[in-house]
Design a protein around this motif. Structure first.
Motif, PDB file in Angstrom:
ATOM      1  N   ARG A  39      16.412  11.206   3.626  1.00 34.04           N
ATOM      2  CA  ARG A  39      15.998  11.692   4.916  1.00 34.04           C
ATOM      3  C   ARG A  39      17.081  11.435   5.821  1.00 34.04           C
ATOM      4  NH1 ARG A  39      12.211  14.069   7.725  1.00 34.04           N
ATOM      5  NH2 ARG A  39      11.497  13.124   9.744  1.00 34.04           N
ATOM      6  N   THR A 111      -1.950   5.052  -1.750  1.00 32.78           N
ATOM      7  CA  THR A 111      -0.781   5.680  -2.445  1.00 32.78           C
ATOM      8  C   THR A 111      -0.288   6.377  -1.237  1.00 32.78           C
ATOM      9  OG1 THR A 111      -1.744   5.726  -4.519  1.00 32.78           O
ATOM     10  CG2 THR A 111      -0.199   7.405  -3.980  1.00 32.78           C
ATOM     11  N   CYS A 112      -1.224   7.253  -0.633  1.00 38.74           N
ATOM     12  CA  CYS A 112      -0.786   8.352   0.480  1.00 38.74           C
ATOM     13  C   CYS A 112       0.057   7.274   1.696  1.00 38.74           C
ATOM     14  CB  CYS A 112      -2.021   9.186   0.858  1.00 38.74           C
ATOM     15  SG  CYS A 112      -2.532  10.026  -0.078  1.00 38.74           S
ATOM     16  N   PHE A 113      -0.530   6.289   1.789  1.00 42.42           N
ATOM     17  CA  PHE A 113      -0.128   5.441   3.019  1.00 42.42           C
ATOM     18  C   PHE A 113       1.315   4.910   2.401  1.00 42.42           C
ATOM     19  CE2 PHE A 113       0.165   1.308   5.387  1.00 42.42           C
ATOM     20  CZ  PHE A 113       0.314   1.884   6.686  1.00 42.42           C
ATOM     21  N   ASN A 114       1.388   4.408   1.358  1.00 43.78           N
ATOM     22  CA  ASN A 114       2.497   4.055   0.819  1.00 43.78           C
ATOM     23  C   ASN A 114       3.901   5.020   0.691  1.00 43.78           C
ATOM     24  OD1 ASN A 114       4.443   1.981  -0.407  1.00 43.78           O
ATOM     25  ND2 ASN A 114       3.933   2.362  -2.422  1.00 43.78           N
ATOM     26  N   LEU A 115       3.610   6.353   0.407  1.00 43.18           N
ATOM     27  CA  LEU A 115       4.332   7.198   0.327  1.00 43.18           C
ATOM     28  C   LEU A 115       4.876   7.732   1.564  1.00 43.18           C
ATOM     29  CD1 LEU A 115       3.034   9.431  -2.395  1.00 43.18           C
ATOM     30  CD2 LEU A 115       5.269   8.366  -2.525  1.00 43.18           C
ATOM     31  N   TYR A 116       3.957   7.414   2.498  1.00 44.23           N
ATOM     32  CA  TYR A 116       4.190   8.080   4.058  1.00 44.23           C
ATOM     33  C   TYR A 116       5.275   6.961   4.490  1.00 44.23           C
ATOM     34  CZ  TYR A 116       3.705   8.671   8.929  1.00 44.23           C
ATOM     35  OH  TYR A 116       3.846   9.204  10.196  1.00 44.23           O
ATOM     36  N   ILE A 117       5.075   5.773   4.300  1.00 40.44           N
ATOM     37  CA  ILE A 117       5.663   4.540   5.008  1.00 40.44           C
ATOM     38  C   ILE A 117       7.184   4.726   4.072  1.00 40.44           C
ATOM     39  CG2 ILE A 117       6.180   2.186   4.910  1.00 40.44           C
ATOM     40  CD1 ILE A 117       3.189   1.639   5.660  1.00 40.44           C
ATOM     41  N   SER A 118       7.179   4.731   2.882  1.00 37.75           N
ATOM     42  CA  SER A 118       8.406   4.639   2.148  1.00 37.75           C
ATOM     43  C   SER A 118       9.297   5.714   2.411  1.00 37.75           C
ATOM     44  CB  SER A 118       8.156   4.542   0.724  1.00 37.75           C
ATOM     45  OG  SER A 118       7.537   3.381   0.443  1.00 37.75           O
ATOM     46  N   LEU A 120       8.987   8.475   4.831  1.00 34.48           N
ATOM     47  CA  LEU A 120       9.256   8.846   6.003  1.00 34.48           C
ATOM     48  C   LEU A 120       9.408   7.890   7.192  1.00 34.48           C
ATOM     49  CD1 LEU A 120       6.084  11.406   6.088  1.00 34.48           C
ATOM     50  CD2 LEU A 120       8.563  11.972   5.685  1.00 34.48           C
ATOM     51  N   LEU A 121       8.599   6.775   7.119  1.00 33.46           N
ATOM     52  CA  LEU A 121       8.956   6.052   8.210  1.00 33.46           C
ATOM     53  C   LEU A 121      10.275   4.799   8.091  1.00 33.46           C
ATOM     54  CD1 LEU A 121       5.378   4.761   9.303  1.00 33.46           C
ATOM     55  CD2 LEU A 121       6.752   6.569  10.335  1.00 33.46           C
ATOM     56  N   ASP A 124      13.243   6.852   9.044  1.00 33.08           N
ATOM     57  CA  ASP A 124      13.357   7.092  10.402  1.00 33.08           C
ATOM     58  C   ASP A 124      13.757   5.722  11.247  1.00 33.08           C
ATOM     59  OD1 ASP A 124      12.907   9.728  10.514  1.00 33.08           O
ATOM     60  OD2 ASP A 124      10.659   9.625  10.813  1.00 33.08           O
TER      61      ASP A 124
END
Length: 135
Positions: A39, A111-118, A120-121, A124
């Motif tokens: 990213r 899983t969704c939360f972990n993927l979002y953090i890993s 995308l966040l 950034d």
């Protein structure tokens, strides 16, 4: 005595599966590192983004941290599954099904939360720290 052998078998299985999970993530740690840094390179596509490591120990440490971070997520839910399957014989069908549904939803959300953090966040935050750091 049956429970003792059952606990012993499940602990062996958890340790063996944790070894294979950590080994698999370590084997693919270059891919994990690419996913975490992709990213940053995507946002700065007009500039050349080079990640230079002056110390080889720093690179090995980074790979080990990434491997332990991702593998701990899978190991937690694997251990939770084995604990639940150990208690399955003492629970009623209704209790077991409600706990199973709750754990499936918890696993999906985590899983969704972990993927979002890993994916995308983290990049950034890393990108903001690169942009605001004094050069």
């Amino acid at each position: 005595m049956f429970y003792f052998y059952e606990i012993k078998f499940r602990l062996k299985y958890i340790f063996l599966s944790s070894f294979f999970i950590v080994s698999g993530f370590y084997y693919n740690s270059d891919l994990l590192l690419f996913l975490l840094t992709h990213r940053i390179a995507e946002v700065n596509s007009n500039e050349t983004v080079l990640f230079t490591y002056s110390n080889p120990v720093e690179l090995i440490r980074l790979h080990i941290i990434i491997v332990l971070y991702f593998s701990s997520f899978f190991l937690f839910f694997s251990s939770l599954y084995h604990f639940l399957s150990f208690l399955k014989s003492s629970l009623t069908f209704k209790e077991y099904s409600s706990i199973s549904i709750f754990l499936i939803l918890l696993f999906t959300l985590a899983t969704c939360f972990n993927l979002y953090i890993s994916l995308l966040l983290f990049p950034d935050f890393w990108l903001h720290s690169i942009e605001t750091s004094p050069a």
